[in-house]
Write an enzyme that holds these catalytic residues in place. Structure first.
Site, mmCIF file in Angstrom:
data_model
loop_
_atom_site.group_PDB
_atom_site.id
_atom_site.type_symbol
_atom_site.label_atom_id
_atom_site.label_comp_id
_atom_site.label_asym_id
_atom_site.label_seq_id
_atom_site.Cartn_x
_atom_site.Cartn_y
_atom_site.Cartn_z
ATOM 1 N N HIS A 52 0.806 -0.754 0.180
ATOM 2 C CA HIS A 52 0.289 0.047 0.319
ATOM 3 C C HIS A 52 0.661 1.587 -0.410
ATOM 4 C CE1 HIS A 52 1.333 1.364 4.410
ATOM 5 N NE2 HIS A 52 0.685 -0.230 4.442
ATOM 6 N N GLU A 177 -2.513 -7.437 6.884
ATOM 7 C CA GLU A 177 -1.495 -7.242 7.108
ATOM 8 C C GLU A 177 -1.393 -8.047 8.226
ATOM 9 O OE1 GLU A 177 1.524 -6.907 7.399
ATOM 10 O OE2 GLU A 177 1.736 -4.544 7.769
#
Length: 335
Positions: A52, A177
């Site tokens: 990201h 994550e």
């Protein structure tokens, strides 16, 4: 048997591959002594992993010099200002720059990288990153020939008036994550996130609320196992060119299990911590031994319950204290 930097034992059978012109694919599995790897084409697919873009939590850890500002304190995690952190203006610019790069990056018979599928972590910053890189996704269930749009600007396809189909965006919990402990790594409810990102396909998620987040950090072993299961899931997909928008620690746990027998420079390149909005492209090759294996939906490990919605909200004073943490003990790895 060899041991990777997570201390997990694995077979030493990896080797380098630099055989796909213009696509920058460098990593694959194979016998190291020959210096080459040869695979049946039908067992391979191209996977472009993207971390990201810059989020506000990244800025906060840089400013304070440690990760203490990402702890929930005495309030519930979801009330923290950096919970499920969003992209900064710089992060949005990073994603738009990668979009421009991909528009002119050759792949196959097209002058730009064409993706069959974009797999996205359900956290807000990855959804934002995917949207700014790839644009509005094709509506779930709509066939490609009914969703044609203009090709990217500056491409021969655009100049020739050739229409292209935008990829589907499929959201999967497996590539989120490493969860727990840090508030940035929890997510909002899917009900809330899906309302903000129309045309993203959330249909394969099991849980509305974040049942994975807890004060205790997900273990290295569990994150590594989850990463391999994600590869198994990718392998079962029919698409051949896939982008995955994910996170740095997840990628570290994924790539850290491969590459011991690569050239040192290639191994370092594969396993190093990914930067914001970094593109890392690989060829995924199935050896066939797990092709028929069923893949169960990701479920939280049997441990402490989620603390995402406990206790009171952080006061402004507590938040200021959190933001002004010491810069003397910089941690080597950031979320």
């Amino acid at each position: 048997m060899s041991t990777n930097f997570f201390g997990m034992k694995k077979s030493g059978s990896s080797g380098g591959l630099n055989a796909m012109v213009d696509d920058n694919f460098q990593y694959a599995l194979g016998p190291p002594e020959s210096g080459f790897s040869i695979f049946l084409a039908e067992r391979t697919k191209k996977v472009h992993f993207i971390r990201h873009a810059e989020g506000y939590h990244n800025v906060a850890t840089k400013e304070t010099g440690n990760n203490d500002c990402l702890l929930r304190g005495s309030g519930p995690a979801h009330a923290h200002p950096l919970y499920d952190s969003r992209l900064t203006p710089k992060g949005i610019a990073q994603a738009e720059n990668l979009r421009a790069y991909l528009a002119k990056r050759p792949s196959g018979s097209r002058s730009f990288t064409a993706f069959d599928l974009v797999v996205v972590s359900p956290l807000t910053r990855t959804c934002e990153t995917a949207l700014h890189i790839f644009g509005t996704p094709r509506e779930p269930g709509k066939p490609a020939f009914l969703g044609l749009v203009d090709a990217p600007e500056g491409t021969p396809e655009r100049a020739a008036g050739v229409k292209v189909a935008p990829p589907r965006f499929l959201v999967r919990e497996e590539c989120r994550e490493r969860w727990g402990h840090y508030v940035c790594d929890g997510r909002r409810s899917i009900r809330e996130i899906s309302a903000e990102f129309p045309n993203f396909d959330f249909s394969e998620l099991v849980h509305d609320d974040d049942v994975f987040y807890a004060d205790e950090r997900e273990t290295d072993d569990h994150c590594c196992e989850r990463a391999v299961k994600f590869l198994e899931w990718l392998n079962k997909r029919p698409e051949k060119c896939i982008a995955v928008v994910t996170h740095s620690s997840f990628l570290r746990h994924l790539f850290g299990q491969f590459g011991e027998n690569l050239h040192n420079d290639d191994m370092d390149s594969l396993q190093r911590l990914a930067g914001n909005c970094e593109l890392r492209s690989v060829v995924l090759c199935s050896h066939g031994n797990k092709d028929g294996k069923s893949i169960d939906p990701l479920m939280p490990p049997s441990s402490a319950p989620s603390t995402g919605k406990r206790l009171r909200k952080l006061s402004f004073f507590e938040w200021v204290q959190c933001q002004s943490g010491s810069t003397s003990e910089m941690k080597a790895k950031r979320p």
